[in-house]
Design a protein around this motif. Sequence first.
Motif, PDB file in Angstrom:
ATOM      1  N   ILE A   1      12.932 -27.269  -5.888  1.00  0.00           N
ATOM      2  CA  ILE A   1      12.632 -28.484  -6.646  1.00  0.00           C
ATOM      3  C   ILE A   1      12.761 -28.139  -8.125  1.00  0.00           C
ATOM      4  CG2 ILE A   1      10.924 -30.254  -7.174  1.00  0.00           C
ATOM      5  CD1 ILE A   1      11.762 -30.374  -4.288  1.00  0.00           C
ATOM      6  N   ARG A   2      13.638 -28.831  -8.829  1.00  0.00           N
ATOM      7  CA  ARG A   2      13.810 -28.519 -10.245  1.00  0.00           C
ATOM      8  C   ARG A   2      12.663 -29.128 -11.050  1.00  0.00           C
ATOM      9  NH1 ARG A   2      18.800 -29.793 -14.462  1.00  0.00           N
ATOM     10  NH2 ARG A   2      18.250 -28.137 -15.921  1.00  0.00           N
ATOM     11  N   THR A   3      11.909 -28.277 -11.707  1.00  0.00           N
ATOM     12  CA  THR A   3      10.807 -28.686 -12.568  1.00  0.00           C
ATOM     13  C   THR A   3      11.001 -28.033 -13.936  1.00  0.00           C
ATOM     14  OG1 THR A   3       9.411 -26.814 -11.915  1.00  0.00           O
ATOM     15  CG2 THR A   3       9.223 -28.834 -10.601  1.00  0.00           C
TER      16      THR A   3
ATOM     17  N   VAL B   1      11.985 -33.146 -11.324  1.00  0.00           N
ATOM     18  CA  VAL B   1      10.689 -33.811 -11.204  1.00  0.00           C
ATOM     19  C   VAL B   1       9.819 -33.350 -12.366  1.00  0.00           C
ATOM     20  CG1 VAL B   1       8.708 -34.265  -9.718  1.00  0.00           C
ATOM     21  CG2 VAL B   1      10.936 -33.754  -8.693  1.00  0.00           C
ATOM     22  N   ILE B   2       9.246 -34.300 -13.090  1.00  0.00           N
ATOM     23  CA  ILE B   2       8.439 -33.974 -14.260  1.00  0.00           C
ATOM     24  C   ILE B   2       7.039 -34.564 -14.117  1.00  0.00           C
ATOM     25  CG2 ILE B   2      10.472 -33.853 -15.752  1.00  0.00           C
ATOM     26  CD1 ILE B   2       9.725 -36.632 -16.854  1.00  0.00           C
ATOM     27  N   ASP B   3       6.192 -34.263 -15.081  1.00  0.00           N
ATOM     28  CA  ASP B   3       4.861 -34.850 -15.237  1.00  0.00           C
ATOM     29  C   ASP B   3       3.966 -34.611 -14.016  1.00  0.00           C
ATOM     30  OD1 ASP B   3       2.659 -36.101 -16.202  1.00  0.00           O
ATOM     31  OD2 ASP B   3       3.527 -38.110 -16.280  1.00  0.00           O
ATOM     32  N   PHE B   4       3.532 -33.370 -13.873  1.00  0.00           N
ATOM     33  CA  PHE B   4       2.614 -32.997 -12.804  1.00  0.00           C
ATOM     34  C   PHE B   4       1.157 -33.054 -13.264  1.00  0.00           C
ATOM     35  CE2 PHE B   4       6.522 -31.546 -11.082  1.00  0.00           C
ATOM     36  CZ  PHE B   4       6.352 -31.299  -9.726  1.00  0.00           C
TER      37      PHE B   4
ATOM     38  N   MET C   1       4.210 -25.854 -10.286  1.00  0.00           N
ATOM     39  CA  MET C   1       5.552 -26.187 -10.759  1.00  0.00           C
ATOM     40  C   MET C   1       6.481 -24.973 -10.653  1.00  0.00           C
ATOM     41  SD  MET C   1       4.523 -28.433 -14.128  1.00  0.00           S
ATOM     42  CE  MET C   1       6.224 -28.611 -14.677  1.00  0.00           C
ATOM     43  N   ASP C   2       5.986 -23.801 -11.027  1.00  0.00           N
ATOM     44  CA  ASP C   2       6.779 -22.580 -10.902  1.00  0.00           C
ATOM     45  C   ASP C   2       7.153 -22.319  -9.450  1.00  0.00           C
ATOM     46  OD1 ASP C   2       6.507 -22.138 -13.630  1.00  0.00           O
ATOM     47  OD2 ASP C   2       4.937 -20.623 -13.412  1.00  0.00           O
ATOM     48  N   ALA C   3       6.169 -22.463  -8.561  1.00  0.00           N
ATOM     49  CA  ALA C   3       6.401 -22.166  -7.149  1.00  0.00           C
ATOM     50  C   ALA C   3       7.381 -23.157  -6.526  1.00  0.00           C
ATOM     51  CB  ALA C   3       5.071 -22.179  -6.392  1.00  0.00           C
TER      52      ALA C   3
END
Length: 336
Positions: free
Chosen positions: A87-89, A237-240, A78-80
């Motif tokens: 990509i906004r996470t 984008v959420i919920d990985f 998510m950080d990467a």
Amino acid sequence: MTEHDLSAGGDVMDRVRGCAQAALAAYGGHPGASVELLNVSENATFLVSDPDAGPSVLRVHRLGYHGERAIESELAWMDALRAEAGIRTPRVLPAADSSRVVEAGGRHCVRFEFLPGTEPGGSGDDAALDPVLAGAHFAELGEITARMHRHAREWSRPAWFTRFHWDYPAAFGDQARWGRWQDGIGVGPSERQILTRLDDVLRARLRAFGSGPERYGLVHADTRLANLLVHDGSVSVIDFDDAGFSWYLYDLGTTVSFFEHEPVVPALVDSWLEGYRRAARLSAADEAEIWTFIMFRRLLLVAWIGSHRAVDIAAELGAGYTQGSCDLAESYLSTH
């Protein structure tokens, strides 16, 4: 499969709420901070209201699904994605001791920034009502997914990175992650017969399709509109939590989760492909297997519903989803 303990009933959610409250202590926030349950799926997600820091989101993990290193791996991707792919996470909010994964009451917990926004309209039944709106959202989703796939192919993962696979054994093997589809709600002799045929064809086609690096890699694994947030024209984008290794086309299969049978789905798939092609390419051989991955996900959800009976959407869909899956399977098998 580890039993899905958040679906066990009884006082489990009271205990999970206690874990959430206990986890807050590790963050050193306001003593009056409170938690409110947002939803339960694989994990329990809480809205944290802190008089000093404002809102945030706390995820309390189910038992036995991910170890701490796997959760750290999810957060690293998510950080990467945010830093390297635009990509906004959600950002991870570390505890007072800088830990990103906190243990409370024997459960892993992660706290995220609160991202404003709403789920795009046009999923589920709304898709049948407003296909134009849904199509626009699916095109955007396709482009975002292509950017995530491109990043996954190029990213040098940390040596310690570990996530599970969504391959055939993980979905339908002896230790199926979400349980056996044969134990789904409403799976009787006739349903078992048609779904066994589907299972056999999926296994054969996936084996023939192959899992080379051009087709198989790190994916979000739950790219439904429910996992997008739109705010002032920007999309997050959420919920990985289910992110892992699978076929890239599995992400397309997940976009129509729970409403694969709706007449609008072929048009939504076309919209997704239009968006995807803006940032990446799919071969004709890839596109020929799109419905293989939609049916792979559908059969996997029959198993999920059977092993998550206390989750609201599982209880709502029940045996009707199994029957609809049989109808879809007949259609798919007639051409595949």
